[in-house]
Design a protein around this motif. Structure first.
Motif, PDB file in Angstrom:
ATOM      1  N   PHE A 118       0.866  -1.178   0.000  1.00 19.32           N
ATOM      2  CA  PHE A 118       0.000   0.000   0.000  1.00 19.32           C
ATOM      3  C   PHE A 118       0.902   1.227   0.000  1.00 19.32           C
ATOM      4  O   PHE A 118       1.751   1.369   0.881  1.00 19.32           O
ATOM      5  CB  PHE A 118      -0.890   0.038   1.249  1.00 19.32           C
ATOM      6  N   ARG A 135       1.978  -7.018  -5.512  1.00 15.50           N
ATOM      7  CA  ARG A 135       0.758  -6.328  -5.936  1.00 15.50           C
ATOM      8  C   ARG A 135       0.760  -4.954  -5.265  1.00 15.50           C
ATOM      9  O   ARG A 135       0.898  -4.846  -4.045  1.00 15.50           O
ATOM     10  CB  ARG A 135      -0.478  -7.129  -5.548  1.00 15.50           C
ATOM     11  N   VAL A 137      -0.961  -1.223  -4.435  1.00 20.57           N
ATOM     12  CA  VAL A 137      -2.205  -0.476  -4.291  1.00 20.57           C
ATOM     13  C   VAL A 137      -1.846   0.982  -4.013  1.00 20.57           C
ATOM     14  O   VAL A 137      -1.180   1.287  -3.022  1.00 20.57           O
ATOM     15  CB  VAL A 137      -3.066  -1.016  -3.135  1.00 20.57           C
ATOM     16  N   ARG A 139      -3.045   4.340  -2.668  1.00 20.21           N
ATOM     17  CA  ARG A 139      -4.115   4.796  -1.776  1.00 20.21           C
ATOM     18  C   ARG A 139      -3.854   6.259  -1.354  1.00 20.21           C
ATOM     19  O   ARG A 139      -3.461   6.536  -0.232  1.00 20.21           O
ATOM     20  CB  ARG A 139      -4.204   3.894  -0.536  1.00 20.21           C
ATOM     21  N   ALA A 166      -4.082  -1.662  -8.261  1.00 14.27           N
ATOM     22  CA  ALA A 166      -5.400  -1.338  -7.715  1.00 14.27           C
ATOM     23  C   ALA A 166      -5.336   0.049  -7.089  1.00 14.27           C
ATOM     24  O   ALA A 166      -4.257   0.547  -6.751  1.00 14.27           O
ATOM     25  CB  ALA A 166      -5.832  -2.376  -6.680  1.00 14.27           C
ATOM     26  N   SER A 376      -8.170  -4.826  -3.130  1.00 15.64           N
ATOM     27  CA  SER A 376      -6.782  -4.867  -3.598  1.00 15.64           C
ATOM     28  C   SER A 376      -6.435  -6.173  -4.286  1.00 15.64           C
ATOM     29  O   SER A 376      -5.639  -6.207  -5.234  1.00 15.64           O
ATOM     30  CB  SER A 376      -5.831  -4.650  -2.409  1.00 15.64           C
TER      31      SER A 376
END
Length: 380
Positions: A118, A135, A137, A139, A166, A376
């Motif tokens: 994140f 992965r 994300v 935010r 994401a 996510s």
């Protein structure tokens, strides 16, 4: 799961932000969680008299600190973002400057190969190059370029968006901003509240520091986003109400507020003690200035106030109007801010108590963590 946060704020300072709550939440669920924030630089040596700046330097030197099950890391860089911006290509230059220190810390913390990242600090985006299999994300929690008056941050955001898998935004204006930069399938997930902290934590004896009731309270920073005119209007129009102001602030704002006899400035208080102050107040305030950066805010304070049954008077923003909360009154001007305070006094300070508490219980950070994780990992 091995989860890494690349965040704009270190854990343990005056302010507790969303990434801190989420990191703590995931750690409590059994994930391995590491939290890394912007570096200390040689410029920070001039700030060692400030306790938390000294703590940041020590945290870098000691290789991090574990807080609530989260390993909090602070790297070192030989130059600041501002210096990198003056030299040109700040995203690359700043990223390379902190890369070696950050990677050594992450390897030692067992976070060299995270499964999920994140990131809410785009200026740290260069580090994502080290994790091609993770992965990612993005935010964002605010309109960063506007807050910092720095258009180069938009370029950093574009680079992060190009890499991310994401997207989560804490307000609709922030979501619109990153959609315009190419973000897709953006989940708008507002900031939440640590219910256990505000409703079941220890109660400290703080009565001696407080003025007579009834009390209206503001808790937060006293900076360019604080609506000093609105608070002054309400304090002048309601002399029998005490106005309690909690949080660090500029000398200029403090000097203005000190002129009013029914305004009490408490300065910064420990996060552990904040609920004790709030529960001894009868009305909560969120006065905002007309600074454009307020447009993207998703104030956690609203839900923290609500968890204790407080009705809230706030300056109107597009985001707050969109939410249409039953316990929140929005004001279009300083005069209207004072008028809304008068309306609540007329209705009864506790008239929206049950609605506020009921709404806040649905905004628990643990629930937000689950929603964020589900979004996510969608189509991963």
């Amino acid at each position: 799961m091995n989860i890494l946060f690349l965040s704009h704020s270190p854990i343990g300072g005056t302010f507790v932000v969303g990434s801190h709550h989420m990191a703590k939440g995931y750690a409590s669920q059994g994930h391995q969680v590491t939290h890394l924030s912007p570096p200390v630089t040689p410029a920070h040596l001039s700030l060692v008299r400030k306790p938390f700046e000294r703590e940041r330097l020590l945290r870098w030197w000691r290789g991090g600190k574990t807080i609530h099950g989260v390993r909090d890391l602070i790297p070192f860089a030989p130059l600041t973002w501002g210096m990198a911006r003056r030299l040109g290509a700040p995203y690359e230059r700043y990223g390379r400057a902190l890369y070696g220190s950050a990677m050594r810390l992450l390897q030692r913390a067992g976070a060299g190969e995270p499964d999920l990242i994140f990131i809410d600090e785009p200026r740290l985006g260069y580090l994502l190059r080290a994790f091609p299999r993770a992965r990612v994300v993005y935010r964002p929690t605010d309109l960063y370029a506007q807050i910092r008056n720095d258009p180069s941050i938009d370029d950093a955001e574009r680079a992060v968006i190009a890499r991310a898998d994401a997207f989560i935004a804490t307000s609709e204006p922030v979501a619109e901003h990153i959609r315009a930069m190419g973000a897709r399938d953006v989940l708008v997930l507002e900031n939440g509240v640590d219910l256990a902290h505000f409703t079941n934590g220890p109660d400290y004896d703080v009565e001696a520091r407080l003025p007579p009731a009834p009390r209206a309270v503001y808790a937060g920073a006293l900076d360019h986003r604080f609506g000093v005119d609105s608070l002054m209007a309400a304090a002048k129009d309601h002399p029998t109400m005490s106005f309690v102001v909690i949080g660090p602030g500029s000398k200029a704002i403090n000097s203005v507020l000190q002129q009013l006899p029914n305004v009490t400035l408490l300065g910064a208080v420990e996060y552990d003690q904040l609920p004790s102050y709030l529960r001894r107040c009868q009305l909560a305030l969120l006065p905002l200035s007309d600074d454009p950066s307020n447009r993207g805010r998703s104030p956690m304070k609203i839900f923290e106030y609500a968890s204790l049954g407080l009705t809230v008077v706030a300056t109107q923003t597009e985001e707050l109007s969109r939410r249409a909360l039953p316990f929140l009154r929005v004001a279009r001007s300083p005069h209207d801010f004072s008028f809304q305070v008068a309306q609540i006094l007329s209705d009864g300070l506790l008239s929206h108590r049950d609605e506020a508490i009921a709404f806040a219980t649905k905004q628990n950070w643990l629930q937000k963590c689950q929603e964020a994780l589900s979004h996510s990992m969608k189509a991963a």
